[in-house]
Motif scaffolding. Sequence first.
Motif, mmCIF file in Angstrom:
data_model
loop_
_atom_site.group_PDB
_atom_site.id
_atom_site.type_symbol
_atom_site.label_atom_id
_atom_site.label_comp_id
_atom_site.label_asym_id
_atom_site.label_seq_id
_atom_site.Cartn_x
_atom_site.Cartn_y
_atom_site.Cartn_z
ATOM 1 N N VAL A 1 0.565 -1.236 0.344
ATOM 2 C CA VAL A 1 0.016 -0.151 0.136
ATOM 3 C C VAL A 1 1.250 1.296 -0.190
ATOM 4 O O VAL A 1 1.789 1.189 0.399
ATOM 5 C CB VAL A 1 -1.327 0.199 1.433
ATOM 6 C CG1 VAL A 1 -2.219 -1.225 1.383
ATOM 7 C CG2 VAL A 1 0.565 -0.165 2.393
ATOM 8 N N TYR B 1 -3.385 4.512 -0.878
ATOM 9 C CA TYR B 1 -3.832 4.567 0.099
ATOM 10 C C TYR B 1 -3.727 6.412 -0.056
ATOM 11 O O TYR B 1 -3.632 7.065 1.972
ATOM 12 C CB TYR B 1 -4.327 3.822 1.084
ATOM 13 C CG TYR B 1 -5.464 2.706 1.076
ATOM 14 C CD1 TYR B 1 -6.357 2.509 1.349
ATOM 15 C CD2 TYR B 1 -4.756 1.247 0.314
ATOM 16 C CE1 TYR B 1 -7.367 1.993 0.881
ATOM 17 C CE2 TYR B 1 -5.617 0.423 0.446
ATOM 18 C CZ TYR B 1 -6.358 0.480 1.395
ATOM 19 O OH TYR B 1 -7.769 0.019 1.014
ATOM 20 N N ALA C 1 -6.955 8.760 1.838
ATOM 21 C CA ALA C 1 -7.423 7.594 2.792
ATOM 22 C C ALA C 1 -7.824 8.916 4.187
ATOM 23 O O ALA C 1 -8.426 8.600 4.911
ATOM 24 C CB ALA C 1 -6.848 6.481 2.966
ATOM 25 N N ARG D 1 -9.530 1.691 7.903
ATOM 26 C CA ARG D 1 -9.512 2.078 6.695
ATOM 27 C C ARG D 1 -8.665 0.115 6.494
ATOM 28 O O ARG D 1 -9.636 -0.740 5.589
ATOM 29 C CB ARG D 1 -9.008 2.912 6.019
ATOM 30 C CG ARG D 1 -9.299 2.526 4.691
ATOM 31 C CD ARG D 1 -11.282 2.825 3.958
ATOM 32 N NE ARG D 1 -10.909 2.640 2.741
ATOM 33 C CZ ARG D 1 -10.338 3.725 1.530
ATOM 34 N NH1 ARG D 1 -10.471 5.253 2.545
ATOM 35 N NH2 ARG D 1 -10.236 3.646 0.550
#
Length: 294
Positions: A231, A258, A261, A285
């Motif tokens: 990620v 992300y 995010a 998340r």
Amino acid sequence: MNKFLIYTVKIIVITALVAVVLDGLYTAVFMQSRNRGKVETVFNSEAKKYDVVILGSSRANNHFVAQMFEDKGLKAFNYGMSGGHLFEASLMLKLMIERKYVIKNVILEADLNLSGEKKAEGIAALFLPYIHNSETIKKHFENEKDFYELYYIPFYRYIKYDGKIGFRETFFTAIHKKTSMLDNLGYYPLLKTKGANMKNDIVNLNPLPHNKYYEEIKSLCKANNINFIAVMTPMCENVKGMDYFDKVKKAYPEILNYENAVVEDKYFSSCGHMNDTGAKLFTARIINDFFVKK
């Protein structure tokens, strides 16, 4: 002249012997360390089982709250290393596999460090006390330009990296003085820093099309039946060159972005690092996306 040569030879021999003895003493101290840092804890451990292992730089160390995984019944530890690169993340995973860890999932923070393959000198140094006791560590360093000096010259590595593995660190290790690195299951929470720099410029940063150490981690996970989750983690609002993350996605489609995010600056300690509140939002998340049954 003969006396001078004899004297010189004696000095060289004595120096070499002292270096060998000191090398052995320092190494012996590190070989029994289990409570100061993440590297020695893994090296001196026996096989462990984890549902989730987190790897990466400070952007892993400060962004994934390991306790939140535990609260969901997932055994987890954050092995992110502040200042580290993918060189060290790959070696850490190799060490775990060498120690026969059973790992179900690896979460790798893979974004800014994809732009280079160099080792982080200070973090890589933490592996060097064990270079003669681990074929894994030896092989990982073999292609480094200073490998022969580090491996074959007694005590050289302890002198070169005195700030990391020199006398002070050896002394504290010998007396079993603990650090905070292993607290919070490896997660290091940051506070909201007043007056922190909330701007960054990554315009000139470009991911390598084939980062050796990223590919190593990916391959190690595949070979050992570990679910690999790569990620990109958030940055603050005022960053120039945010198309870097699009470049990463293009070069490595499997890495999930992300970056957005968590977006508001109130959730950041500095532009590249979320504070504890932001990290908790982000971790929630990740848990929801990957570890909650839909």
